[in-house]
Design an enzyme around this catalytic site. Structure first.
Site, short mmCIF file in Angstrom:
data_model
loop_
_atom_site.label_atom_id
_atom_site.label_comp_id
_atom_site.label_asym_id
_atom_site.label_seq_id
_atom_site.Cartn_x
_atom_site.Cartn_y
_atom_site.Cartn_z
N LYS A 183 1.04 -1.23 -0.03
CA LYS A 183 0.00 0.01 -0.09
C LYS A 183 0.77 1.00 0.09
O LYS A 183 1.34 1.58 1.15
CB LYS A 183 -0.93 0.03 1.16
CG LYS A 183 -2.00 1.05 0.85
CD LYS A 183 -2.48 1.66 2.43
CE LYS A 183 -1.49 2.94 2.92
NZ LYS A 183 -1.35 4.11 2.04
N GLU A 258 10.36 1.15 10.07
CA GLU A 258 11.29 1.98 10.08
C GLU A 258 10.79 3.35 10.07
O GLU A 258 9.98 4.03 9.25
CB GLU A 258 12.03 1.85 8.53
CG GLU A 258 13.40 2.29 8.35
CD GLU A 258 13.44 3.60 7.72
OE1 GLU A 258 13.37 4.66 8.37
OE2 GLU A 258 13.40 3.86 6.45
N CYS A 292 14.23 10.53 6.54
CA CYS A 292 14.28 10.26 7.85
C CYS A 292 15.66 10.00 8.39
O CYS A 292 15.98 10.03 9.45
CB CYS A 292 13.49 8.94 8.17
SG CYS A 292 13.79 7.55 7.08
N GLU A 392 11.11 16.45 13.87
CA GLU A 392 11.56 16.12 12.68
C GLU A 392 11.20 17.22 11.74
O GLU A 392 10.05 17.65 11.66
CB GLU A 392 11.17 14.87 12.04
CG GLU A 392 12.06 13.95 12.12
CD GLU A 392 11.60 12.46 10.87
OE1 GLU A 392 12.10 12.35 10.34
OE2 GLU A 392 10.28 12.23 11.19
P1 ADP Z 1 3.85 10.92 6.45
O1 ADP Z 1 3.18 11.77 7.67
O2 ADP Z 1 5.32 11.23 6.03
O3 ADP Z 1 2.85 11.02 5.30
P2 ADP Z 1 2.73 8.39 7.53
O4 ADP Z 1 3.16 7.64 8.65
O5 ADP Z 1 1.45 9.20 7.60
O6 ADP Z 1 3.91 9.42 7.14
O7 ADP Z 1 2.64 7.65 6.15
C1 ADP Z 1 3.41 6.81 5.68
C2 ADP Z 1 2.42 5.51 5.10
O8 ADP Z 1 1.50 5.04 6.02
C3 ADP Z 1 1.63 6.03 3.96
O9 ADP Z 1 1.57 4.94 3.15
C4 ADP Z 1 0.24 6.39 4.73
O10 ADP Z 1 -0.98 6.20 3.64
C5 ADP Z 1 0.22 5.22 5.54
N1 ADP Z 1 -0.82 5.38 6.75
C6 ADP Z 1 -1.09 6.43 7.30
N2 ADP Z 1 -2.03 6.37 8.33
C7 ADP Z 1 -2.17 4.81 8.23
C8 ADP Z 1 -3.41 3.83 9.11
N3 ADP Z 1 -4.22 4.55 9.88
N4 ADP Z 1 -3.09 2.83 8.90
C9 ADP Z 1 -2.25 2.24 7.55
N5 ADP Z 1 -1.43 3.10 6.66
C10 ADP Z 1 -1.60 4.37 7.25
#
Ligand code: ADP
Length: 491
Positions: A183, A258, A292, A392
């Site tokens: 995903k 990570e 990161c 960050e």
């Molecule tokens: P950023 O803030 O840099 O976008 P995230 O941790 O929000 O970092 O996003 C990293 C990945 O995690 C993306 O693919 C995002 O769609 C996914 N993501 C965000 N929220 C969720 C969630 N509740 N469940 C699963 N995946 C998530």
């Protein structure tokens, strides 16, 4: 949409549907991908919802039954073919990255090749992943170990390395005999879909490699909740990593996380200042600071601080901001306007607390018509408690702090919940050992601003994550170590 297509030598790489069970799955429900450099529409991508996620997991579970038994020679052959196709199409894949997340094209192409390196390395490692024969206590018995693939792996990846974070996880997972459901971030689904097209051409059987797109809060729980998914591989924020770990706990699923970093960049009195300044530039301004492992706190020892600031000022002033497709650009846009606002707020906080903004220090979005922030150099004073020291920055802002001695440098460096990468510039070999061992980080770059390579372990300590990607460790991560005991050998 046509603009990116016309840049590609192989426009059939541009997909907007999800890739499930070897075929493209469309939906009338779509979301938009926009180029952060100018807000233009790059593509509309199908949101396949929870139903699509279930289908992908089921397909991966079915495919696992055959893929795990496929001889590693054959698996490695297909994985290597995928690597070759990615490298052949690196220019197109690079253009897709630049269009969807903005980083300069040269960096984007570099990311593709860097990420592909993990795929070919994993194919080789998987070929050499063998068990051991062990002595046992019971008379007349023998024991041995085998590595078996974990099962279906859900890979959730971020937008800052839309290609490499997928290849770094999926190359090893697939080579080890796992099947995957990826995903990608909603900002950057096109790189993932292009990799799926190439996986199809490489010859992975249907269901072995799947990519699903849609709302994270809908797809995520399907992936963490499905009993068939045995492992979650995630790169992203610490906050979402914690959420996924909690969700995975119910099924005792393995997690490889990570997460965020807060990298200290230590420059000691005995360091080569020009080399250190070059290192800061490479670490800090790559991907506009949105990595990161980016230097978040530059800590200079008193004797060298003024010279370092001067050397950095010269360099930061020269940086060119613009579209990633412009060859002169060193610093592209941030991922979106909210990211610009996040960086602006951190810089305003620093200003208010008395830090000196030496270069930049403002949003360029209004002027440039995209999500841009000026490359910035800040000199922090003593004990100012800047927000950017603890969170960050994820933007092109370099902040220099001062410290008096080795012990204070280590104390400051470790004073964070994170522990991903740290950098140390020194020419004293005693310091190299003392300090690299004292730093509570998964990776330490000594006189080196980049710490990632297909052959080496990448990952963090503390709240920066669990597990390692890369090298033999990155492949072992996707396997279960099984012990087999055979009795009655001497009968
Ligand atoms: P950023 O803030 O840099 O976008 P995230 O941790 O929000 O970092 O996003 C990293 C990945 O995690 C993306 O693919 C995002 O769609 C996914 N993501 C965000 N929220 C969720 C969630 N509740 N469940 C699963 N995946 C998530």
């Amino acid at each position: 949409m046509t603009d990116l297509k016309s840049r590609l030598t192989d426009p059939t790489l541009l997909k907007s549907a999800s890739f499930i069970d070897g075929g493209w799955v469309d939906s009338s429900d779509t979301f938009e991908v926009r180029n952060p450099a100018d807000g233009s529409l790059v593509a509309k991508v199908a949101d396949i919802g929870a139903g699509g996620a279930h289908r992908a997991v089921d397909a991966a579970a079915r495919a696992f039954q055959t893929w795990k038994k496929t001889p590693v020679f054959e698996r490695a052959r297909i994985v290597r073919r995928w690597h070759e196709l990615i490298v052949e199409h690196a220019s197109d894949l690079g253009a897709i990255i630049t269009a969807e997340m903005g980083k300069p094209y040269k960096e984007a192409r570099g990311e593709v090749v860097y990420g592909a390196g993990f795929i070919s390395w994993a194919a080789e490692e998987a070929m050499r992943l063998h068990g051991e024969t062990l002595p046992t206590q019971a008379p007349g018995s023998r024991g041995w170990t085998i590595h078996q693939p974990v099962g279906v792996v859900a890979c959730i990846t971020p937008w800052n390395f839309p290609s490499a974070m997928i290849s770094r996880k999926c190359g090893p997972a697939l080579a080890a005999g796992c099947t995957v459901v990826v995903k990608p971030a909603p900002e950057t689904p096109l790189s993932a879909l292009a990799l799926a097209e190439l996986a199809k051409r490489a010859g992975f059987p249907a269901g072995v490699f799947n990519v699903i797109n849609g709302k994270a809060e809908v797809l995520g729980p399907v992936m963490t909740g499905a009993p068939a998914v045995r492992m979650i591989g995630f790169t992203g924020s610490t906050e979402v990593g914690k959420l996924l770990m909690r969700q995975a706990a119910d099924g005792i699923k393995r997690v490889s996380l990570e997460l965020g970093g807060n990298a200290p960049f230590l420059v000691m009195d005995d360091a080569d200042v020009e080399l250190a300044a070059d290192g800061v530039m490479a670490s800090k301004f790559r991907a506009a600071g949105q990595t990161c492992v980016s230097a978040n706190r530059i800590i200079a020892q008193d004797g060298v601080a003024d010279a370092l600031i001067k050397a950095l000022k010269r360099r930061v002033e020269k940086l060119k901001v613009g579209s990633g497709f412009d060859e002169r650009t060193n610093v592209g846009p941030l991922i979106h306007q909210e990211a610009v606002e996040h960086v602006s707020a951190l810089v305003e906080d620093a200003r208010t607390r008395g830090a000196k903004v030496l270069v930049g220090g403002q949003s360029l979005s209004a002027k440039m018509g995209g999500a841009f922030y000026a490359p910035t150099l800040i000199e922090a004073g003593e004990d100012q408690g800047l927000d950017m020291a603890t969170s960050e920055i994820f933007g092109p802002v370099a902040t220099v702090y001062r410290a008096s001695d080795e012990a204070e440098m280590i104390r400051l460096a470790n004073d964070t919940r994170h522990g991903l990468a740290a950098y140390l510039y020194t020419n004293d070999v005693g310091r190299v050992h003392r300090m690299s061992e004292a730093l509570e980080f998964g990776m330490v770059g000594v006189n080196a601003p980049m710490v990632g390579s297909p052959s080496t372990p990448f990952g963090g300590m503390k709240e920066s994550g669990i597990g390692r990607e890369g090298g033999k460790w990155g492949v072992e991560e996707f396997t279960e170590l099984k012990f087999v005991m055979l009795g009655g050998v001497d009968r």
